[in-house]
Motif scaffolding. Structure first.
Motif, short mmCIF file in Angstrom:
data_model
loop_
_atom_site.label_atom_id
_atom_site.label_comp_id
_atom_site.label_asym_id
_atom_site.label_seq_id
_atom_site.Cartn_x
_atom_site.Cartn_y
_atom_site.Cartn_z
N ASP A 37 83.15 1.29 31.23
CA ASP A 37 84.31 1.89 31.91
C ASP A 37 84.73 1.02 33.08
O ASP A 37 83.94 0.27 33.63
N MET A 38 85.98 1.14 33.47
CA MET A 38 86.47 0.41 34.65
C MET A 38 86.70 1.33 35.84
O MET A 38 87.20 0.91 36.88
N SER A 39 86.37 2.61 35.71
CA SER A 39 86.57 3.56 36.80
C SER A 39 85.33 3.62 37.67
O SER A 39 84.29 4.13 37.27
N THR A 40 85.44 3.08 38.89
CA THR A 40 84.31 3.11 39.81
C THR A 40 83.87 4.54 40.09
O THR A 40 82.67 4.83 40.15
N PHE A 41 84.83 5.43 40.24
CA PHE A 41 84.51 6.83 40.54
C PHE A 41 83.69 7.46 39.41
O PHE A 41 82.66 8.07 39.65
N MET A 42 84.14 7.30 38.17
CA MET A 42 83.45 7.91 37.03
C MET A 42 82.07 7.30 36.84
O MET A 42 81.10 8.01 36.53
N ILE A 43 81.95 6.00 37.03
CA ILE A 43 80.65 5.34 36.89
C ILE A 43 79.68 5.88 37.93
O ILE A 43 78.53 6.22 37.63
N ASN A 44 80.14 5.97 39.18
CA ASN A 44 79.26 6.48 40.24
C ASN A 44 78.90 7.94 40.02
O ASN A 44 77.78 8.36 40.33
N GLU A 45 79.84 8.74 39.51
CA GLU A 45 79.53 10.14 39.20
C GLU A 45 78.41 10.21 38.17
O GLU A 45 77.46 11.00 38.31
N GLU A 297 82.94 -3.46 45.15
CA GLU A 297 84.30 -3.98 44.96
C GLU A 297 84.33 -5.49 45.15
O GLU A 297 85.25 -6.17 44.71
N GLN A 355 78.27 -0.60 33.64
CA GLN A 355 79.64 -0.08 33.51
C GLN A 355 79.72 1.12 32.57
O GLN A 355 80.75 1.77 32.47
N THR A 372 86.78 -6.45 33.63
CA THR A 372 87.66 -5.91 32.60
C THR A 372 87.16 -6.30 31.21
O THR A 372 87.30 -5.55 30.26
#
Length: 782
Positions: A37-45, A297, A355, A372
């Motif tokens: 995944d490329m979503s930092t938020f979803m990965i951290n969740e 980041e 990721q 990416t």
């Protein structure tokens, strides 16, 4: 990410190993379909949830959902107005109970498990539907068995059926046991087409009046329903039809109740599947020692002690892989089978796992950025069908990569430029590396070419790395070292394998002078680097041992100081109390003499005089030290230190006792150490008021740090534990043991409740194997 790259890096094998740890098919499918995944938020969740699950496993064990069966199909069928049969209803009841058990497991705070907010939030989606579950269990006894009490109508029907069955059997017994038994093949009653019949010999076909329902295969036996029970059989069949209709009504009613709770049941299943998926990831990470990566980041990757996840943990060699800050390209060199490709795959798999919200096979502190795309050209993909050579196949892949890469890409190239003329291959490899660097992408490549090694030494933003090889034992160590190029070790390996030495020497002469010197330089640098690393390792070991020894010494010093201060204080308090008691006795003697003496005035004066002399003698026994002054008077004032005084040394941040006064200085003992300190730099050790010292001393003398509350009620236990903690504080104890036994856990839960509510408690845990295990709780006071 391209499926081709995922397959080349064997990402699917990682997912399959994790999926095998899930219990529900939905969770297994979710894991198998994971993609980076490329979503930092979803990965951290996801990483947060997995981290809490790992912590939960370490304290409580695995998620209790091993027998959970998915019920979505049954719930959706009921929502559409369909009827769920016995098996489906039992599955619904089981799912309700498993979901409730999982919720209790997550929310349980036993075994000292920390609170896991995200897991609690997920588990809070589960609704405990105890009424529905209990109703199903009491009415549905099996897949095809309904309890009589499922409805009053069913109970009445079955009572009639039992009475009718009994009547039919009584009727038929007249055939099997009476005169007609001689016409029967056997004296038994059986059934055909759902009706009671008796086996009549074929030669007596017309003797027994009734309906023939069946004939044996030999034709010797006729199965006859006697005319006398035909009506009774008819009535029984009618009751069976009534029973079937009533059962359908009961199942329909339960199906409607399931449909009414469809939202809750589906939400329960969704939460259970999510928790099952999370704990499968956590279990895989926990058992293999994987850690949570930090997602940054900033454009860099730092994998500490990373190892290939598909290689046995006991055999995999850990290496640091760092790229992105000082350099964006790494060229890995070394012998064949030395671990170059393993290093590439370790990096690629770790990035894909991070990721995907998975823990990575590296140590704590590892950090990755998001890409990416992760491109990879790994392995020999020679194609006979397409008439492509190994070199052509690699170039086709690389050409496709170069068209798509950008500054957020990671490129992994195995044996770059191989399969063609060495000089042309090396030149092409350098150009490809330049092009990738210009695009801003990161790249890790493996090669054998010396030209590439030299190129990496001179170009900015690119660095050499090597995989070590044990030339003596002809075995690779697989250890990656960034900063130095590697040798192919072709001559050493060939010599060890039996190639004549003269051939080796002739081959060395064929090498150019520059190549020879470059290889010698690499060998020299490698030796020096290894010596430096060995020295650094020894220095770190010595430093760690010195720190450990210092910590042990300091700990022992603190322990001795605490023991000395405690014993000294108790002795002082006990002495002071003895003297106070004696003084009290003397005062009572004076008072008694003044009040009760009946003799002459001279006798009364003599009695009072003797009592006062006794009191003066007791006062004379009191030491004049600063400590005893502080027990009776407020404020410090001027202090004249004496031998044995307890003192504080602010400059050393320590306390001790005076062994000897030497003019303007004193010999002070601090634990097992003696040192000379100026009197001006000493202060009296802090002391409490007399009544506090006396009370604490008395409490310490009689207080036991162990409390046994077995056999009492929960409320009694609360009172006892509260008092126990108060007494411990007054007695100066910090570690306590409460014995509550195991049993049903009532007392243990009450103790946990009291300890959580107490401001004096720092922490607590269940006892170890030598401390009473689950039957005792160890308490640490602030």
């Amino acid at each position: 990410m391209q499926q081709k790259v995922l397959s080349a890096l064997e990402y699917d094998k990682i997912l399959e190993m994790i999926a095998s740890r899930a219990n529900t098919s939905a969770a297994q499918n979710n894991i198998r379909s994971l993609t980076p995944d490329m979503s930092t938020f979803m990965i951290n969740e996801t990483l947060d949830l997995t981290a809490e699950a790992v912590m939960t496993i370490s304290h409580k064990g695995a998620l209790p959902c091993g027998g959970y069966k998915e019920i979505t199909q049954y719930v959706l069928h009921a929502q559409k107005g369909g009827t769920i049969r016995g098996r489906g209803l039992l599955a619904v009841s089981s799912a309700i109970k498993y979901a409730s058990q999982i919720k209790r497991f997550i929310f349980s705070e036993e075994y000292g498990a920390p609170t896991c907010e995200r897991l609690n939030e997920t588990a809070s989606e589960i609704t405990e539907l105890k009424v529905l579950s209990s109703s199903i269990d009491s009415c549905i006894l099996g897949e095809d068995e309904i309890a009589d009490g499922a409805s009053p109508a069913l109970a009445a029907i079955r009572r009639k059926m039992r009475r009718l069955n009994s009547g039919i059997r009584d009727k038929l017994s007249s055939y099997t046991k009476g005169d007609s038994s001689k016409y029967l093949q056997e004296q038994l009653v059986t059934m055909r087409s759902g009706r009671y019949v008796i086996p009549v010999k074929s030669e007596f076909r017309g003797t027994v009046d009734g309906i023939i329902h069946d004939t044996s295969a030999s034709g010797l036996t006729l199965f006859v329903e006697p005319q006398s029970i035909v009506n009774m059989n008819n009535e029984l069949r009618a009751l069976e039809a009534d029973e079937a209709r009533e059962i359908d009504e009961i199942l329909s009613d339960f199906s409607n109740r399931v449909a009414e709770k469809a939202l809750e049941l589906l939400a329960n299943e969704k939460a259970v599947i999510l928790l099952d998926e999370i704990f499968a990831k956590a279990s895989y990470a926990y058992d293999n020692g994987y850690t949570r990566p930090a997602i940054t980041e900033e454009r860099f990757v730092s994998l500490l002690k990373a190892r290939h996840p598909l290689i046995d943990r006991k055999k995999a060699v850990a290496s640091d892989i760092v790229i992105g800050r000082d350099y964006t390209q790494i060229v890995i060199t070394g012998p064949n089978t030395g671990g170059k490709t393993v290093a590439l795959k370790t990096l690629g798999l770790s990035l894909l796992m991070a990721q995907s919200g998975l823990f990575v096979p590296a140590e704590e502190g590892s950090t990755v950025c998001l890409f990416t795309e992760v491109f990879a050209d790994i392995g020999d993909e020679q194609s006979i069908e397409q008439s492509l050579s190994t070199f052509s196949s690699h170039m086709t892949n690389i050409a496709a990569i170069l068209k798509e890469l950008d500054e957020d890409s990671m490129v992994l190239l195995d044996e770059l430029g191989a399969g063609t003329d060495p000089s042309e291959g090396a030149a092409l490899a350098k150009s490809i590396l330049k092009y990738i660097r210009a695009s801003g992408a990161m790249c890790v490549a493996t090669t054998h070419y010396s030209e590439i090694k030299q190129y990496a030494l001179t170009e900015p933003g690119i660095v050499n790395a090597n995989v070590e090889f044990d030339a003596v034992n002809l075995k690779p160590t697989f250890r990656l070292t960034i900063g130095l190029p590697g040798k192919s070790n072709a001559f050493e390996i060939s010599s060890r394998l039996g190639i004549p030495q003269e051939i080796i020497e002739e081959a060395k002469k064929e090498m150019t002078v520059s190549d020879s010197r470059f290889e010698e330089l690499i060998s020299s640098l490698t030796r020096k680097n290894k010596d430096a690393e060995d020295f650094l390792m020894r220095a770190k070991t010595a430093w760690n041992e010195a720190e450990k020894a210092e910590a042990e010494k300091q700990s022992e010093l603190e322990r001795l100081k605490e023991t000395k201060n405690r014993l000294y204080t108790e002795a002082v308090v006990e002495s002071k109390q003895i003297i106070n008691n004696a003084k009290k006795t003397a005062r009572e003697m004076i008072s008694s003499a003044d009040r009760y003496s009946k003799g002459s005035g001279a006798m009364r004066e003599e009695s009072s005089r003797m009592a006062r002399e006794a009191l003066d003698e007791l006062n004379a026994l009191l030491p004049k030290s600063s400590l005893f002054s502080s027990l009776t008077e407020e404020g410090e004032g001027e202090h004249e230190f004496s031998k044995g005084d307890s003192v504080s040394i602010p400059e050393l941040k320590a306390e001790g006792s005076i062994v000897e006064i030497r003019g303007e200085s004193a010999l002070v003992q601090i634990g097992s150490i003696k040192t000379t300190v100026a009197l001006s730099k000493l202060k009296p050790a802090a002391a409490k008021k007399e009544k506090n010292f006396a009370y604490t001393g008395m409490k310490a003398a009689s207080f036991s740090p162990t409390l046994d509350i077995r056999g009492i009620t929960g409320e009694e236990a609360k009172i006892e534990v509260d008092k126990f903690i108060d007494d411990a504080i007054l007695a100066g104890y910090k570690t306590l043991t409460i014995i509550h036994g195991k049993g049903e856990g009532v007392l243990r839960r009450k103790v946990t409740e009291v300890l959580k509510a107490s401001d004096a408690v720092e922490s607590f845990r269940l006892g170890g194997l030598s401390e009473g295990a689950g039957g005792a709780t160890i308490v640490y006071l602030k």
